[in-house]
Write an enzyme that holds these catalytic residues in place. Structure first.
Site, PDB file in Angstrom:
ATOM      1  N   PHE A 167      35.951  34.555  36.196  1.00 37.61           N
ATOM      2  CA  PHE A 167      34.822  34.230  35.320  1.00 37.61           C
ATOM      3  C   PHE A 167      33.479  34.727  35.855  1.00 37.61           C
ATOM      4  CE2 PHE A 167      37.919  30.917  34.064  1.00 37.61           C
ATOM      5  CZ  PHE A 167      38.002  31.197  32.696  1.00 37.61           C
ATOM      6  N   HIS A 227      40.121  27.575  25.953  1.00 39.83           N
ATOM      7  CA  HIS A 227      39.409  28.603  26.717  1.00 39.83           C
ATOM      8  C   HIS A 227      37.946  28.652  26.275  1.00 39.83           C
ATOM      9  CE1 HIS A 227      38.441  32.595  28.355  1.00 39.83           C
ATOM     10  NE2 HIS A 227      39.466  32.377  29.173  1.00 39.83           N
ATOM     11  N   ASP A 285      42.956  37.482  33.440  1.00 38.26           N
ATOM     12  CA  ASP A 285      42.715  38.830  33.965  1.00 38.26           C
ATOM     13  C   ASP A 285      41.303  38.913  34.534  1.00 38.26           C
ATOM     14  OD1 ASP A 285      45.105  39.833  33.146  1.00 38.26           O
ATOM     15  OD2 ASP A 285      44.324  40.915  31.419  1.00 38.26           O
ATOM     16  N   TYR A 339      37.686  40.759  34.456  1.00 35.30           N
ATOM     17  CA  TYR A 339      36.965  41.473  33.399  1.00 35.30           C
ATOM     18  C   TYR A 339      37.318  42.961  33.473  1.00 35.30           C
ATOM     19  CZ  TYR A 339      33.971  37.293  33.056  1.00 35.30           C
ATOM     20  OH  TYR A 339      33.487  36.013  32.887  1.00 35.30           O
TER      21      TYR A 339
END
Length: 223
Positions: A78, A187, A65, A67
């Site tokens: 990211f 992750h 997704d 942020y």
């Protein structure tokens, strides 16, 4: 409201924007942007594809997704705009970058220099409600970004796919062409980074592969 990406993605994805699932997604998004706070800004939804053309893509860094905090999402997985504090996952990415290649953490978290070198910073879902992670999953974005990955799988020039975390790794089924390199790791979030993200060496491995296939390695430094 036709989507215009300004590069070769326009031709490659032309038919996708006319598919019934995408038209349904579009109607959903119109309502969401009118009634709620949605990230990123609607003009930044396709920023990853606008900034990194198909022809130039040599590394794919797959997020999930955007942020969902104010001011963070700007269409690149990211990444956060300059002036916004890097979230914990991004801080851990910078820690691994320092460990792997000796590159010190930058003063900001804007990854546009990576995107401009051919690193496609793609989320699998391109929008999200404020404060509600996963709120736009299952609405059609996954089908759209799967198509992007399928097209990249067909690319004749070798591509490195960095798949961090289980949601990203679930897309490995789309990367069937043996000319590409798929690198997987946990992750980089604080919940899982210590389980194998730290020490994965993906930045140096990606550059070694690019060099071995006659391509320019990525300069992972961010000024």
């Amino acid at each position: 409201m036709a989507v215009h990406l300004g590069n070769d993605w326009d031709q490659l994805l032309q038919g996708e924007f006319e598919q019934e699932y995408y038209l349904s997604l579009r109607q959903f998004l119109i309502g969401e942007y009118r009634q709620r706070t949605i990230y990123p800004d609607m003009y930044k939804i396709f920023e990853a594809l606008k900034r990194t053309s198909y022809a130039r893509t040599k590394v794919v860094l797959l997020g999930q997704d955007p942020y969902h905090g104010p001011g963070q999402a700007h269409g690149l997985a990211f990444s956060v705009p300059k002036g916004v504090a890097p979230p914990p996952s991004l801080q851990n990415i910078f820690k691994e970058l320092a460990r792997d290649l000796g590159i010190p953490a930058p003063a900001h978290g804007c990854l546009e220099p990576w995107a401009d070198q051919g690193v496609l910073l793609l989320n699998t879902t391109l929008t999200v409600r404020r404060g509600q992670a996963g709120s736009h999953q299952g609405k059609g974005w996954e089908k759209f970004t799967d198509r992007v990955l399928q097209l990249l799988n067909e690319k004749e020039t070798p591509v490195v796919f960095l798949l961090w975390g289980r949601p990203a790794q679930s897309k490995q089924r789309l990367i069937t062409n043996p000319r590409h390199l798929v690198l997987t790791a946990p992750h980089p979030s604080p919940l899982s980074a210590n389980r194998g993200f730290f020490g994965c060496g993906h930045f140096s491995k990606a550059n070694e592969f690019l060099a071995s296939s006659g391509q320019e390695p990525v300069d992972w430094r961010i000024a």
